[in-house]
Design an enzyme around this catalytic site. Structure first.
Site, PDB file in Angstrom:
ATOM      1  N   VAL A  46       0.834  -1.203   0.000  1.00  0.00           N
ATOM      2  CA  VAL A  46       0.000   0.000   0.000  1.00  0.00           C
ATOM      3  C   VAL A  46       0.872   1.258   0.000  1.00  0.00           C
ATOM      4  O   VAL A  46       0.555   2.248  -0.661  1.00  0.00           O
ATOM      5  CB  VAL A  46      -0.967   0.004   1.209  1.00  0.00           C
ATOM      6  N   CYS A  47       1.993   1.204   0.705  1.00  0.00           N
ATOM      7  CA  CYS A  47       2.843   2.385   0.885  1.00  0.00           C
ATOM      8  C   CYS A  47       3.261   3.052  -0.429  1.00  0.00           C
ATOM      9  O   CYS A  47       3.126   4.272  -0.558  1.00  0.00           O
ATOM     10  CB  CYS A  47       4.063   2.042   1.728  1.00  0.00           C
ATOM     11  N   PRO A  48       3.746   2.306  -1.437  1.00  0.00           N
ATOM     12  CA  PRO A  48       4.147   2.997  -2.662  1.00  0.00           C
ATOM     13  C   PRO A  48       2.977   3.664  -3.373  1.00  0.00           C
ATOM     14  O   PRO A  48       3.152   4.717  -3.989  1.00  0.00           O
ATOM     15  CB  PRO A  48       4.784   1.905  -3.518  1.00  0.00           C
TER      16      PRO A  48
END
Length: 180
Positions: free
Chosen positions: A39-41
């Site tokens: 999810v972070c990118p």
């Protein structure tokens, strides 16, 4: 906002970012669990694609994880998506800033998906934490930043749900009680 000094990876360079760099403008701290994840990118790319809008509003964006600046660089070097990131990627490797803002998960030493917006005086004006499986939306954060800036400038008015610049605001008072 606490006093801090952290190493950062910023658009191809290593730098140091301190609380003094933040004061005097709006600061958006965008905490996330870890580099090289799922999810972070998507969130960092969303923020990168909206970075100019944050800058136009006089705000600086700081992504923050407990990874090192070297890990941030490696992620940048190996990911076409992360190459879009031009804002400082803070390396909170001791967890100090994550803990100070209440977003450090002590069980795994990763930051929760927390967002903190501070005003130019360093006062927290927006604070929220998403479940780590739920990504954030930069456009919604921009709307909240604009609302915080409006309220800061017009202290006698508040912004209702879904408020956008130019929309009707509310002026708190006894005449509104029970009528909204």
């Amino acid at each position: 906002m606490p006093e801090f000094s952290l190493p950062a990876f910023v658009d191809g360079e290593f730098k140091t970012v301190t609380d003094k760099d933040v004061k005097g403008k709006w600061g958006v701290f965008f905490f996330y669990p870890a580099d090289f994840t799922f999810v972070c990118p998507t969130e960092l790319v969303d923020m990168a694609e909206n970075y100019d809008k944050f800058k136009e509003l006089g705000a600086e964006v700081y992504s923050v994880s407990t990874d090192t600046q070297f890990t941030h660089k490696a992620w940048y070097d190996t990911s076409d998506s992360i190459k879009k990131v031009k804002f400082p990627m803070l390396a909170d490797k001791t967890g100090f800033l994550s803990e100070a803002f209440g977003v450090l998960n002590a069980d795994d030493f990763l930051a929760y998906r927390g967002t903190v917006v501070v005003n130019p005086e360093g006062e927290v004006k927006i604070f929220e934490i998403n479940d780590n499986g739920i990504g954030r939306n930069a456009e919604e954060l921009l709307r909240k930043l604009e609302a915080a800036q409006f309220v800061a400038e017009h202290g006698d008015q508040v912004c209702p749900a879904k408020w956008k610049p130019g929309s009707k605001t509310l002026k708190p008072g006894i005449d509104l009680v029970g009528k909204i």
